[in-house]
Motif scaffolding. Structure first.
Motif, PDB file in Angstrom:
ATOM      1  N   PRO A  40       0.811  -1.234   0.000  1.00 36.11           N
ATOM      2  CA  PRO A  40       0.000   0.000   0.000  1.00 36.11           C
ATOM      3  C   PRO A  40       0.842   1.281   0.000  1.00 36.11           C
ATOM      4  N   SER A  41       1.918   1.296   0.772  1.00 31.73           N
ATOM      5  CA  SER A  41       2.741   2.506   0.796  1.00 31.73           C
ATOM      6  C   SER A  41       3.504   2.678  -0.515  1.00 31.73           C
ATOM      7  N   LEU A  42       3.882   1.574  -1.162  1.00 31.07           N
ATOM      8  CA  LEU A  42       4.536   1.680  -2.469  1.00 31.07           C
ATOM      9  C   LEU A  42       3.583   2.264  -3.509  1.00 31.07           C
ATOM     10  N   ARG A  43       2.303   1.860  -3.458  1.00 31.61           N
ATOM     11  CA  ARG A  43       1.313   2.427  -4.376  1.00 31.61           C
ATOM     12  C   ARG A  43       1.151   3.918  -4.146  1.00 31.61           C
ATOM     13  N   ARG A  44       1.125   4.312  -2.876  1.00 30.04           N
ATOM     14  CA  ARG A  44       0.970   5.731  -2.542  1.00 30.04           C
ATOM     15  C   ARG A  44       2.167   6.534  -3.044  1.00 30.04           C
ATOM     16  N   GLU A  45       3.365   6.019  -2.840  1.00 33.30           N
ATOM     17  CA  GLU A  45       4.559   6.707  -3.313  1.00 33.30           C
ATOM     18  C   GLU A  45       4.584   6.813  -4.832  1.00 33.30           C
ATOM     19  N   LEU A  46       4.147   5.779  -5.518  1.00 29.53           N
ATOM     20  CA  LEU A  46       4.104   5.800  -6.976  1.00 29.53           C
ATOM     21  C   LEU A  46       3.110   6.838  -7.473  1.00 29.53           C
ATOM     22  N   ARG A  47       1.987   6.951  -6.801  1.00 31.28           N
ATOM     23  CA  ARG A  47       0.988   7.951  -7.182  1.00 31.28           C
ATOM     24  C   ARG A  47       1.530   9.364  -6.997  1.00 31.28           C
ATOM     25  N   ILE A  48       2.226   9.613  -5.884  1.00 31.27           N
ATOM     26  CA  ILE A  48       2.818  10.934  -5.645  1.00 31.27           C
ATOM     27  C   ILE A  48       3.875  11.236  -6.693  1.00 31.27           C
ATOM     28  N   TRP A  49       4.691  10.242  -7.028  1.00 30.26           N
ATOM     29  CA  TRP A  49       5.748  10.418  -8.027  1.00 30.26           C
ATOM     30  C   TRP A  49       5.154  10.760  -9.390  1.00 30.26           C
ATOM     31  N   ARG A  50       4.045  10.096  -9.742  1.00 32.21           N
ATOM     32  CA  ARG A  50       3.405  10.377 -11.034  1.00 32.21           C
ATOM     33  C   ARG A  50       2.779  11.761 -11.042  1.00 32.21           C
ATOM     34  N   ALA A  52       3.892  14.300  -9.479  1.00 29.88           N
ATOM     35  CA  ALA A  52       4.993  15.265  -9.537  1.00 29.88           C
ATOM     36  C   ALA A  52       5.614  15.326 -10.922  1.00 29.88           C
ATOM     37  N   GLY A  53       5.239  14.446 -11.818  1.00 27.29           N
ATOM     38  CA  GLY A  53       5.737  14.509 -13.180  1.00 27.29           C
ATOM     39  C   GLY A  53       6.485  13.269 -13.623  1.00 27.29           C
ATOM     40  N   LEU A  55       9.134  10.675 -14.777  1.00 27.88           N
ATOM     41  CA  LEU A  55      10.412  10.837 -15.466  1.00 27.88           C
ATOM     42  C   LEU A  55      10.485  12.153 -16.225  1.00 27.88           C
ATOM     43  N   ARG A  56       9.345  12.704 -16.618  1.00 22.44           N
ATOM     44  CA  ARG A  56       9.336  13.932 -17.397  1.00 22.44           C
ATOM     45  C   ARG A  56       9.703  15.147 -16.563  1.00 22.44           C
ATOM     46  N   ALA A  57       9.662  15.026 -15.237  1.00 18.54           N
ATOM     47  CA  ALA A  57       9.923  16.183 -14.373  1.00 18.54           C
ATOM     48  C   ALA A  57      11.371  16.648 -14.486  1.00 18.54           C
ATOM     49  N   GLY A  58      12.255  15.724 -14.814  1.00 20.99           N
ATOM     50  CA  GLY A  58      13.664  16.095 -14.969  1.00 20.99           C
ATOM     51  C   GLY A  58      14.243  16.651 -13.680  1.00 20.99           C
ATOM     52  N   ASN A  59      14.851  17.827 -13.782  1.00 18.08           N
ATOM     53  CA  ASN A  59      15.472  18.445 -12.606  1.00 18.08           C
ATOM     54  C   ASN A  59      14.573  19.503 -11.957  1.00 18.08           C
ATOM     55  N   ARG A  60      13.290  19.464 -12.275  1.00 18.29           N
ATOM     56  CA  ARG A  60      12.379  20.457 -11.732  1.00 18.29           C
ATOM     57  C   ARG A  60      12.287  20.370 -10.205  1.00 18.29           C
TER      58      ARG A  60
END
Length: 62
Positions: A40-50, A52-53, A55-60
Protein backbone atom coordinates in the motif's frame (compact mmCIF):
# COMPACT_ATOMS: atom_id res chain seq x y z
CA UNK A 1 49.96 -36.20 10.37
CA UNK A 2 47.72 -37.84 7.82
CA UNK A 3 44.13 -36.66 7.37
CA UNK A 4 41.62 -39.45 7.15
CA UNK A 5 38.64 -39.10 4.91
CA UNK A 6 35.27 -39.85 6.34
CA UNK A 7 32.83 -41.91 4.43
CA UNK A 8 29.67 -40.06 3.64
CA UNK A 9 26.50 -41.73 2.69
CA UNK A 10 24.20 -40.42 0.00
CA UNK A 11 21.67 -39.44 2.67
CA UNK A 12 24.13 -36.99 4.26
CA UNK A 13 24.33 -34.96 1.05
CA UNK A 14 20.57 -34.97 0.67
CA UNK A 15 20.14 -33.60 4.19
CA UNK A 16 22.36 -30.62 3.37
CA UNK A 17 20.36 -29.93 0.23
CA UNK A 18 17.12 -30.12 2.18
CA UNK A 19 18.39 -27.64 4.75
CA UNK A 20 19.53 -25.27 1.99
CA UNK A 21 16.19 -25.52 0.20
CA UNK A 22 14.35 -24.88 3.48
CA UNK A 23 16.45 -21.78 4.11
CA UNK A 24 15.78 -20.52 0.58
CA UNK A 25 12.05 -21.10 1.00
CA UNK A 26 12.08 -19.27 4.32
CA UNK A 27 14.00 -16.32 2.88
CA UNK A 28 11.59 -16.17 -0.07
CA UNK A 29 8.59 -16.23 2.24
CA UNK A 30 10.01 -13.40 4.34
CA UNK A 31 10.74 -11.32 1.24
CA UNK A 32 7.23 -11.92 -0.11
CA UNK A 33 5.67 -10.99 3.24
CA UNK A 34 7.68 -7.76 3.28
CA UNK A 35 6.56 -6.82 -0.24
CA UNK A 36 2.92 -7.60 0.57
CA UNK A 37 3.15 -5.59 3.80
CA UNK A 38 4.70 -2.57 2.05
CA UNK A 39 2.51 -2.70 -1.07
CA UNK A 40 0.00 0.00 0.00
CA UNK A 41 2.74 2.51 0.80
CA UNK A 42 4.54 1.68 -2.47
CA UNK A 43 1.31 2.43 -4.38
CA UNK A 44 0.97 5.73 -2.54
CA UNK A 45 4.56 6.71 -3.31
CA UNK A 46 4.10 5.80 -6.98
CA UNK A 47 0.99 7.95 -7.18
CA UNK A 48 2.82 10.93 -5.64
CA UNK A 49 5.75 10.42 -8.03
CA UNK A 50 3.41 10.38 -11.03
CA UNK A 51 1.61 13.54 -9.85
CA UNK A 52 4.99 15.27 -9.54
CA UNK A 53 5.74 14.51 -13.18
CA UNK A 54 7.50 11.14 -13.08
CA UNK A 55 10.41 10.84 -15.47
CA UNK A 56 9.34 13.93 -17.40
CA UNK A 57 9.92 16.18 -14.37
CA UNK A 58 13.66 16.10 -14.97
CA UNK A 59 15.47 18.45 -12.61
CA UNK A 60 12.38 20.46 -11.73
CA UNK A 61 12.12 18.93 -8.23
CA UNK A 62 15.29 18.32 -6.20
Amino acid sequence: MKVQRTRRSAAAGKTGQRVLMAECALAGAVALALVVHEFPSLRRELRIWRMAGGLRAGNRYP
